[in-house]
Design an enzyme around this catalytic site. Sequence first.
Site, PDB file in Angstrom:
ATOM      1  N   CYS A 228      26.191 -49.946 -37.039  1.00 13.10           N
ATOM      2  CA  CYS A 228      24.989 -49.861 -37.894  1.00 13.10           C
ATOM      3  C   CYS A 228      25.099 -51.012 -38.886  1.00 13.10           C
ATOM      4  CB  CYS A 228      24.962 -48.528 -38.621  1.00 13.10           C
ATOM      5  SG  CYS A 228      24.845 -47.138 -37.500  1.00 13.10           S
ATOM      6  N   ALA A 229      24.745 -52.193 -38.451  1.00 10.69           N
ATOM      7  CA  ALA A 229      25.239 -53.401 -39.116  1.00 10.69           C
ATOM      8  C   ALA A 229      24.313 -54.027 -40.161  1.00 10.69           C
ATOM      9  CB  ALA A 229      25.575 -54.445 -38.060  1.00 10.69           C
ATOM     10  N   ALA A 230      23.010 -53.810 -40.068  1.00 11.35           N
ATOM     11  CA  ALA A 230      22.085 -54.551 -40.938  1.00 11.35           C
ATOM     12  C   ALA A 230      22.173 -54.072 -42.385  1.00 11.35           C
ATOM     13  CB  ALA A 230      20.659 -54.386 -40.428  1.00 11.35           C
ATOM     14  N   PRO A 231      22.033 -54.976 -43.343  1.00 13.64           N
ATOM     15  CA  PRO A 231      21.755 -56.416 -43.235  1.00 13.64           C
ATOM     16  C   PRO A 231      22.978 -57.295 -42.965  1.00 13.64           C
ATOM     17  CG  PRO A 231      21.838 -55.768 -45.541  1.00 13.64           C
ATOM     18  CD  PRO A 231      22.047 -54.513 -44.744  1.00 13.64           C
ATOM     19  N   GLY A 232      24.137 -56.713 -42.771  1.00  7.45           N
ATOM     20  CA  GLY A 232      25.273 -57.527 -42.344  1.00  7.45           C
ATOM     21  C   GLY A 232      26.302 -57.805 -43.413  1.00  7.45           C
ATOM     22  N   LYS A 234      28.845 -55.956 -44.388  1.00 12.63           N
ATOM     23  CA  LYS A 234      30.200 -55.653 -43.884  1.00 12.63           C
ATOM     24  C   LYS A 234      30.493 -56.452 -42.622  1.00 12.63           C
ATOM     25  CE  LYS A 234      29.839 -51.157 -46.024  1.00 12.63           C
ATOM     26  NZ  LYS A 234      28.379 -51.177 -46.259  1.00 12.63           N
ATOM     27  N   ASP A 252      22.031 -52.879 -34.548  1.00 11.71           N
ATOM     28  CA  ASP A 252      21.200 -52.104 -35.466  1.00 11.71           C
ATOM     29  C   ASP A 252      19.916 -51.735 -34.730  1.00 11.71           C
ATOM     30  OD1 ASP A 252      21.404 -51.642 -38.754  1.00 11.71           O
ATOM     31  OD2 ASP A 252      19.379 -51.430 -37.914  1.00 11.71           O
ATOM     32  N   ASP A 320      29.298 -47.558 -40.357  1.00 10.07           N
ATOM     33  CA  ASP A 320      28.796 -47.451 -41.729  1.00 10.07           C
ATOM     34  C   ASP A 320      27.458 -46.726 -41.585  1.00 10.07           C
ATOM     35  OD1 ASP A 320      28.700 -47.958 -44.495  1.00 10.07           O
ATOM     36  OD2 ASP A 320      27.424 -49.714 -44.161  1.00 10.07           O
ATOM     37  N   CYS A 370      27.367 -44.095 -48.156  1.00 10.22           N
ATOM     38  CA  CYS A 370      27.200 -44.298 -49.604  1.00 10.22           C
ATOM     39  C   CYS A 370      26.559 -43.051 -50.208  1.00 10.22           C
ATOM     40  CB  CYS A 370      26.405 -45.563 -49.916  1.00 10.22           C
ATOM     41  SG  CYS A 370      24.766 -45.603 -49.197  1.00 10.22           S
TER      42      CYS A 370
HETATM   43  C1  LIG Z   1      24.071 -47.980 -44.362  1.00  9.49           C
HETATM   44  S1  LIG Z   1      23.049 -49.068 -43.512  1.00  9.49           S
HETATM   45  C2  LIG Z   1      24.173 -50.264 -42.924  1.00  9.49           C
HETATM   46  C3  LIG Z   1      24.580 -51.298 -43.939  1.00  9.49           C
HETATM   47  C4  LIG Z   1      25.450 -52.384 -43.343  1.00  9.49           C
HETATM   48  N1  LIG Z   1      26.613 -51.849 -42.689  1.00  9.49           N
HETATM   49  C5  LIG Z   1      25.886 -53.409 -44.368  1.00  9.49           C
HETATM   50  O1  LIG Z   1      26.982 -53.330 -44.892  1.00  9.49           O
HETATM   51  O2  LIG Z   1      25.119 -54.335 -44.643  1.00  9.49           O
HETATM   52  C6  LIG Z   1      22.696 -48.170 -42.072  1.00  9.49           C
HETATM   53  C7  LIG Z   1      21.982 -48.953 -40.991  1.00  9.49           C
HETATM   54  O3  LIG Z   1      21.921 -48.110 -39.830  1.00  9.49           O
HETATM   55  C8  LIG Z   1      20.789 -48.463 -39.095  1.00  9.49           C
HETATM   56  N2  LIG Z   1      20.545 -47.360 -38.137  1.00  9.49           N
HETATM   57  C9  LIG Z   1      19.991 -46.147 -38.351  1.00  9.49           C
HETATM   58  N3  LIG Z   1      19.998 -45.424 -37.214  1.00  9.49           N
HETATM   59  C10 LIG Z   1      20.580 -46.196 -36.257  1.00  9.49           C
HETATM   60  C11 LIG Z   1      20.865 -46.025 -34.879  1.00  9.49           C
HETATM   61  N4  LIG Z   1      20.556 -44.884 -34.236  1.00  9.49           N
HETATM   62  N5  LIG Z   1      21.438 -47.037 -34.204  1.00  9.49           N
HETATM   63  C12 LIG Z   1      21.752 -48.204 -34.835  1.00  9.49           C
HETATM   64  N6  LIG Z   1      21.489 -48.422 -36.139  1.00  9.49           N
HETATM   65  C13 LIG Z   1      20.924 -47.432 -36.838  1.00  9.49           C
HETATM   66  C14 LIG Z   1      19.727 -48.679 -40.149  1.00  9.49           C
HETATM   67  O4  LIG Z   1      18.691 -49.516 -39.648  1.00  9.49           O
HETATM   68  C15 LIG Z   1      20.535 -49.338 -41.275  1.00  9.49           C
HETATM   69  O5  LIG Z   1      20.404 -50.733 -41.215  1.00  9.49           O
END
Ligand SMILES: C[S@@+](CC[C@H](N)C(=O)[O-])C[C@H]1O[C@@H](n2cnc3c(N)ncnc32)[C@H](O)[C@@H]1O
Length: 449
Positions: A228-232, A234, A252, A320, A370
Site C-alpha cells: 500500500c505504497a502511495a504516495p511513496g 516509505k 497501490d 502500511d 497511523c
Molecule cells: C496509509 S496509506 C499508505 C502510505 C504510504 N505507505 C506512504 O508511506 O507514503 C494507505 C494506502 O493504501 C492504499 N490502498 C487502500 N486499499 C488498497 C488495496 N486494496 N490495495 C492496494 N492499496 C490500497 C490507499 O490508496 C493508500 O494510498
Amino acid sequence: MEFILCISDLKNEHEGPISKEMLVKHLKTPPHFTIIRVNTVTTSKEILRDEIEEALSMMISPPVVQFHHKVHDILVVKSNHAIEKVEPIHPHVMVGLGCAIAILRGANAYSPGITAIPNGVVIGDKVSVFGDLLGQCKRGWNKEYEGKKYFVGNGLLLQNRQDLFSVGVPKGLAINMIEPLFYCPSIGDILLDNKTIGFQKGFLQNLPSVLCGHALNPQSHHLVLDLCAAPGGKTTHIGSLMENKGSVIALDKSASKIKQIQENSEKLGLTNITAFVQDSTTACIMEKPEHLQEYETTAVASLPTSPPFLPNSFDRILLDAPCSALGQRPQLYNPIRLKEVQSFARLQKKLFLTAAQLLRPGGRMVYSTCTYNIAENEEIIDWALGLFPSLRVTNFNIQIGKPGYRIGRLTEEDCIAMQRFGSPNESVSMDENSDTIGFFICCLEKILS
Ligand SMILES: C[S@@+](CC[C@H](N)C(=O)[O-])C[C@H]1O[C@@H](n2cnc3c(N)ncnc32)[C@H](O)[C@@H]1O
C-alpha cells in the site's frame, strides 16, 4: 467533533483516562518536532544539517537542527510553538483543509490551496488565513466566508484575486505566513532547492514512518514489496536504504496516487522502484498462469516483475495498511463515524493474508498503521499469529516507541517488540520520540520450515 467520540468509544482499560479537551488539543496541535529524512543516496546528514541551519539563520531566533541519537538518517528540528498568541484580523482569506494543515506544520500558502479572497484585497495586504473545515467554500468566492472555518495564522498576500482565480492552474507562493499560529520552521522549500545536486535532498516525514523502513531492514540485493505504497514516503525510504540497488515493487489501488510514487522516486533520484496500480488483496496467485510456465522453460531466471505474484516471492514486505488514521496530527476536522472505523479491520486482514503468503520463509514483513485503534493494531497481529504458525513477532534494532497492548495470544515479548507512538496521554512530556503522530509498528519474520 465526531472523531473525538470515536476515539473515546474505542478507548479501553489500556488507554487510561483521557479528557475530551486534552484529546482535541493534542490532535489539533502539530508535533513540536519537524523530522527530515535525509536522502542518503545523494547527500549526507552533516551536509544537509549545515544547509538547513544556514537557510534558517535568517530567522530571528533560528531553531537548532539536531541528529537523532538512534535513527541515523534523520534530522530533528524543534519548533517554538509558544512565542506569542496570534489573533485573527480582517480580511479573511480561505484555504483548503490540506493547505491549512500544511500551514500549521510550517508551510507558506501556495496558490492552488487558496479558495477565497474578499474583493478589494491587494498584493501586500496583511490577511488572516482560515482553513475551510467542511470544504464548502466556493473557489473564487469574493466576500468573507461565513461557513465553518479554522484560523491558522496571518500572512502577507503575494498574488491578487485575478492571478489566482482567472487562470486554470495557479502557480507559486500566494501568502507569506508572517504570523503562523504555531512557529514550525518552513523546511520544504529548503529541501527543494536543487541548484547543486539536482535531486531533493531530504523528505519531510513523521518519525514513526521513518522507523518502518528501518524495521524492515532491507538489503541492497533484496526484492521488496510495498503493498500500500502511495504516495511513496516509505517506498522511497526503502529504496534509499537499499542504496538504490535491488528492486522495490510498489503497489497501490489508486491509479492517481501511483503517479505520486513515481514523482517522489524521480525527485529523490531513485531508480530501483517500480510502481503498479493493483488491488493488493489479489496480488498473490497460487499457480503460475500457463503463458508464464511456457516462458519459464526458455528463460534463465525469472524474478517476479509485475503483479500478481506467486507465494514466497519476496525477501521483505511492507504493509502500511489503509486505516482509520485517528493518529494524524494536526487534524482539524474528521467526520469519520464509528462504523467506518470498525470497517478497516476486514480490509487489513485481507491485505495481511496476501503479505503473509508472498513473504518467503526467512523473510521479514512490517505491519503499520497511523491509528490508536487496538482492533486495527494488536488485534490484527493476534489474529495473524493464530492463522500463520510460521509467523513470529520480532524486535527491530531501534526501540523508541511504547510497547503494544497485551491482548489475546500476544506474549509480553511480542508486546515489547511492537512499538506504539503518540498516545494522547503523552501530550505533556515532549520529546521527538513521544510528541509525534499516533502510530503502530509490528515487525514479523516467517520462520524457515
Ligand atoms: C496509509 S496509506 C499508505 C502510505 C504510504 N505507505 C506512504 O508511506 O507514503 C494507505 C494506502 O493504501 C492504499 N490502498 C487502500 N486499499 C488498497 C488495496 N486494496 N490495495 C492496494 N492499496 C490500497 C490507499 O490508496 C493508500 O494510498
